[in-house]
Design an enzyme around this catalytic site. Structure first.
Site, PDB file in Angstrom:
ATOM      1  N   LYS A 175     -19.323 -54.858   2.093  1.00  0.00           N
ATOM      2  CA  LYS A 175     -18.434 -56.334   2.404  1.00  0.00           C
ATOM      3  C   LYS A 175     -18.824 -56.502   3.963  1.00  0.00           C
ATOM      4  O   LYS A 175     -19.285 -57.637   4.098  1.00  0.00           O
ATOM      5  CB  LYS A 175     -16.859 -55.987   2.420  1.00  0.00           C
ATOM      6  CG  LYS A 175     -16.300 -55.614   0.966  1.00  0.00           C
ATOM      7  CD  LYS A 175     -14.984 -55.551   0.872  1.00  0.00           C
ATOM      8  CE  LYS A 175     -14.453 -54.406   1.810  1.00  0.00           C
ATOM      9  NZ  LYS A 175     -14.960 -53.078   0.999  1.00  0.00           N
ATOM     10  N   LYS A 213     -12.988 -50.563 -15.569  1.00  0.00           N
ATOM     11  CA  LYS A 213     -12.633 -49.737 -16.615  1.00  0.00           C
ATOM     12  C   LYS A 213     -13.750 -49.384 -17.811  1.00  0.00           C
ATOM     13  O   LYS A 213     -13.981 -48.444 -18.306  1.00  0.00           O
ATOM     14  CB  LYS A 213     -11.338 -50.287 -17.243  1.00  0.00           C
ATOM     15  CG  LYS A 213     -10.118 -50.356 -16.183  1.00  0.00           C
ATOM     16  CD  LYS A 213      -8.702 -50.718 -17.103  1.00  0.00           C
ATOM     17  CE  LYS A 213      -7.874 -50.812 -15.957  1.00  0.00           C
ATOM     18  NZ  LYS A 213      -6.525 -51.556 -16.378  1.00  0.00           N
ATOM     19  N   PRO A 234     -13.471 -52.064  -2.927  1.00  0.00           N
ATOM     20  CA  PRO A 234     -13.308 -50.759  -2.598  1.00  0.00           C
ATOM     21  C   PRO A 234     -14.267 -50.660  -1.483  1.00  0.00           C
ATOM     22  O   PRO A 234     -15.211 -51.095  -1.058  1.00  0.00           O
ATOM     23  CB  PRO A 234     -13.560 -49.995  -3.740  1.00  0.00           C
ATOM     24  CG  PRO A 234     -14.345 -50.810  -4.643  1.00  0.00           C
ATOM     25  CD  PRO A 234     -13.897 -52.358  -4.416  1.00  0.00           C
ATOM     26  N   SER A 237      -0.905 -51.005 -16.827  1.00  0.00           N
ATOM     27  CA  SER A 237      -1.829 -50.934 -17.952  1.00  0.00           C
ATOM     28  C   SER A 237      -2.139 -49.807 -18.823  1.00  0.00           C
ATOM     29  O   SER A 237      -2.790 -49.837 -19.756  1.00  0.00           O
ATOM     30  CB  SER A 237      -3.481 -51.101 -17.448  1.00  0.00           C
ATOM     31  OG  SER A 237      -3.606 -50.178 -16.418  1.00  0.00           O
TER      32      SER A 237
END
Length: 802
Positions: free
Chosen positions: A362, A723, A357, A680
């Site tokens: 990065k 999660k 994200p 999911s």
């Protein structure tokens, strides 16, 4: 009333557009209006006199007497000529000023009575002075205004009458209609001369400015033409004196560079051939410029220039650790590359793809890798690139052709083995100019990029020593063949603990320096940092966290200016709320009690893991399934699969086998403006449906994630770490995960799942037995079934025997 019988002071009126006739002035007029032609015909039958008056608004085609100036000029018709198109050309001469007194007749033309305007008598000394002054000014005006013939000046010298002089001059001035009418209405000749003198002075100033502008433009044009002429002469002289000597010197310098440059055999042969071609060309030809640019590009590229790798593993590890916190997988992969590089002579450069994200580091990680390996660093942003030529260049047949960005940035790096960062590789697009992602297939393939061929150079260039690093937010925008050529390393979102460490080590010191607080002692407690992370940011990275820290530092800077003697600032959680205002985000889990049809699911977004609440309500109906909350196709299919599973297990659950024909089921995921998709949430939707149909509450301290099949199996999902972190933030006690994801628990540190119990489930029956708040065994064979035909709005289902 005929022309012979009317009063002599009654004459036809001829309205004029954009012109005013003065006494002693002969003017040709073209008349086309019917009323005006009738007035001229009547005048020709009488004394051949008309009253010439200007319209107030020239745009009016048929003006009323009120729309015509009252003061005009009595004119005498000298000649009248009818034209073939029906219009009339008339030559009139102005006689004297008159004022309209009364409109006697309106049709077929205006007949008006008039009163002559009295002229001043005699010629005073002041009038003589004005005449001399105005003649001198008019002489200057004529010299500046080329539209007036010079002969006009000699005719003015013979005029001794002030009134006639004023009328003659005003007719030749470039004045507005209102200004000329103002002069016409003045009765005294001296007043007219004085007013004309003022107007003429203004016109002279304007003409002088125009003359200066014309002179300046002319001088600039002459200078440009002179320079062009001299340049042409210089070129001709140089040609006669042997100007090719300078060109020969340039060619000799190129040949010397070629001898000293280390090139591939193909590139050297191409350069030699182009130099031979260049020698036979004229130095000023366009083709010679193209060839020269091509040779310059070949000689400017780093064919064999390399930067030495820093192969000290401990030093490289120290650099990576000092620049970034966490990111263990990436650091381990770079250290592995350096270890192998120190053991072998030649190793193909790795092609890594960092996926994560926004804001997780990065791009900055690419710079750190270059610093750790002591290589040059270049960054190419691919966001929005849609032209293949951006990667591979244009062929030399095109005007203004250049190499592609890969070759350009290698020239900029000055080494053949830099760290080359291809940023935002998932945001390229394709159009009629080609697909840049397809052009990258050769660049990022270790088996092919040692013979990369740019369209402009048309030579093989070795890219195998380049360490290519690409970044992307998601893999969806990257074609599968391109993914296959890269080693994909996923950068998950930071945990609260990691964000706190990053803030302490990097963000807070950087913002203290950036906001001028380096001379102060600024401390921010761990609780204050946690307060900022939880209630003022919601992201996977740390960009918004740094903005919040910057906002706090700006508030401290203001306090520093108000109290210059203060050197110490301590930021507490209360100070954070005072500086940043009302918290932007609250806890996701705000359920105060166990509810029916409400289940805590888990999802992964750009900002990391999130709690996804799924709500289901049941109403009497005919079996309609409504899905709201901007759900994607995959999520909608999961809802249908969950309902099919319930229908197949209706008897085991204590439901009427035909319950779906008697009720409508509405599934909703709040925050409806945010798109949601993925499989999911399948077990969460199935649990919510069972809870709503059986009217059994769901435990609010339980969250779940997993894909459901028609037979009730729970399939594995992705993003487990994010999660679990979302559940931890929401203070969820128990998280149900698919049994096949048990292997992924080893990648989640114990500290990141502290306070959260993770329980694996393999079947939907296991989920219901844990999530539903009931004391009796749910899936035992029932003795009675629920009759949904008796369910009304606001009532609970009542059991009845069948």
């Amino acid at each position: 009333m005929t022309a012979e019988t009317r009063d002599p002071n009654m004459i036809p009126l001829l309205p004029l557009r954009d012109i005013i006739v003065f006494p002693h002035m002969v003017v040709p007029l073209f008349v086309g209006r019917e009323r005006s032609i009738a007035a001229l015909e009547d005048a020709m039958n009488g004394e051949k006199e008309v009253l010439l008056a200007a319209q107030r608004d020239p745009r009016v085609n048929d003006p009323n007497p009120e729309e015509i100036f009252e003061v005009g000029c009595l004119g005498s018709i000298i000649q009248l000529l009818r034209l073939p198109d029906g219009t009339v050309k008339v030559l009139v001469e102005g006689k004297l000023r008159v004022r309209m007194d009364e409109v006697v007749q309106r049709d077929p033309f205006y007949l008006v009575s008039f009163v002559p305007i009295e002229q001043g008598e005699g010629q005073s000394v002041e009038a003589e002075a004005l005449m001399r002054s105005i003649k001198s000014s008019f002489e200057t005006y004529v010299k500046l205004n080329r539209r007036i013939p010079p002969e006009m000046l000699s005719s003015l010298q013979s005029i001794d009458d002030p009134a006639r002089l004023a009328d003659t001059i005003v007719a030749h001035l470039s004045l507005k209609l209102e200004q000329k009418q103002e002069v016409l209405e003045m009765g005294s000749a001296e007043e007219r001369l004085e007013r004309l003198h003022q107007l003429m002075q203004g016109e002279i100033e304007i003409l002088q400015v125009e003359k200066r502008i014309r002179s300046r433009v002319k001088r600039q044009m002459e200078r440009t033409q002179k320079e062009y002429y001299l340049n042409e002469q210089m070129q001709a002289i140089q040609k006669e004196l042997g100007e090719r000597d300078e060109f020969k010197t340039e060619v000799a310098e190129i040949e010397e560079q070629l001898r000293e440059k280390s090139l591939s055999l193909e590139a050297r042969e191409r350069c030699e051939r182009e130099i031979r071609k260049l020698k036979m060309m004229s130095p000023m030809s366009a083709e010679a410029t193209v060839v020269r640019n091509y040779i310059d590009w070949i000689l400017a590229l780093p064919w064999d220039e390399r930067s030495e790798d820093a192969l000290n593993i401990q030093t490289a590890e120290g650099v990576l650790e000092s620049d970034h916190f966490g990111l263990a997988k990436v650091k381990e992969r770079i250290l592995e590359y350096l270890a192998v590089q120190s053991l072998v002579d030649k190793m193909k450069g790795p092609i890594l793809c960092f996926v994560g994200p926004p804001g997780v580091g990065k791009t900055s990680l690419g710079r750190s890798i270059a610093r750790a390996t002591a290589r040059k660093f270049v960054r190419l942003s691919l966001g929005g690139v849609r032209d293949e030529a951006e990667i591979r260049g244009h062929r030399r047949t095109y005007v203004g052709a250049m190499p592609g960005k890969i070759v350009q940035y290698l020239k900029k790096a000055g080494a053949s083995n830099p760290v080359f960062l291809l940023d935002e590789v998932d945001k390229m697009s394709a159009d009629f100019r080609g697909d840049p992602a397809s052009a990258l297939l050769e660049v990022l393939d270790p088996e092919q990029n040692h013979t990369f061929n740019d369209h402009y150079l048309d030579l093989d260039y070795d890219l195998s020593d380049v360490m290519f690093i690409t970044t992307a937010n998601t893999l969806q925008g990257i074609p599968l063949p391109l993914q296959d050529r890269m080693e994909i390393i996923e950068l998950p979102g930071y945990t609260e603990r990691e964000k706190g460490e990053i803030a302490k080590r990097y963000l807070i010191p950087r913002q203290i320096k950036a906001n001028g607080l380096a001379s102060c002692q600024v401390s921010m407690s761990s609780d204050a940092i946690l307060e900022t992370i939880r209630h003022y940011t919601r992201e996977a990275g740390v960009r918004n966290l740094e903005r919040s820290v910057a906002g706090i530092c700006r508030k401290l800077a203001r306090r520093k200016l108000k109290d210059p003697q203060r050197k110490t600032f301590r930021v507490s959680p209360a100070a954070v709320r005072r500086y940043l205002g009302v918290p932007r985000f609250l806890s996701s889990n705000n359920q105060e009690e166990d509810e029916v049809g409400c289940v805590n699911g888990l999802s992964v977004t750009y900002y990391g893991g999130e709690l996804l609440v799924t709500e289901v309500t049941v109403m009497p109906g005919k079996g309609k399934l409504s899905l709201t909350g901007k759900l994607g196709d995959v999520m909608q299919e999961s809802a249908h699969a969950a309902l099919s599973y319930l229908r197949s297990r209706a008897a085991s659950l204590g439901l009427d086998p035909h319950f779906y024909q008697q009720v409508d089921i509405h599934v909703h995921c709040p925050e409806g403006a945010i798109p949601k998709d993925g499989p999911s949430a399948g077990i969460a939707m199935a649990t919510a449906m069972v809870s709503a149909l059986l009217h059994i509450p769901v435990r609010r301290d339980v969250s779940m994630t997993g894909e459901i099949t028609l037979r009730g199996r729970v399939l594995p999902i992705g993003g487990l770490r994010e999660k679990v972190l979302a559940a931890q933030r929401a203070k969820i006690a128990l998280v149900l995960i698919p049994a096949e994801n048990e292997k992924d628990l080893a990648e989640i540190p114990i500290a990141e799942r502290a306070g959260v119990e993770l329980r694996t489930v393999a079947h939907m029956d296991d989920v219901l037995s844990v999530a539903l708040k009931t004391d009796s065994p749910l899936l035992a064979q029932p003795t009675e079934l629920l009759d949904w035909r008796l369910v009304g709005e606001g009532t609970s289902p009542s059991p009845s025997s069948h």
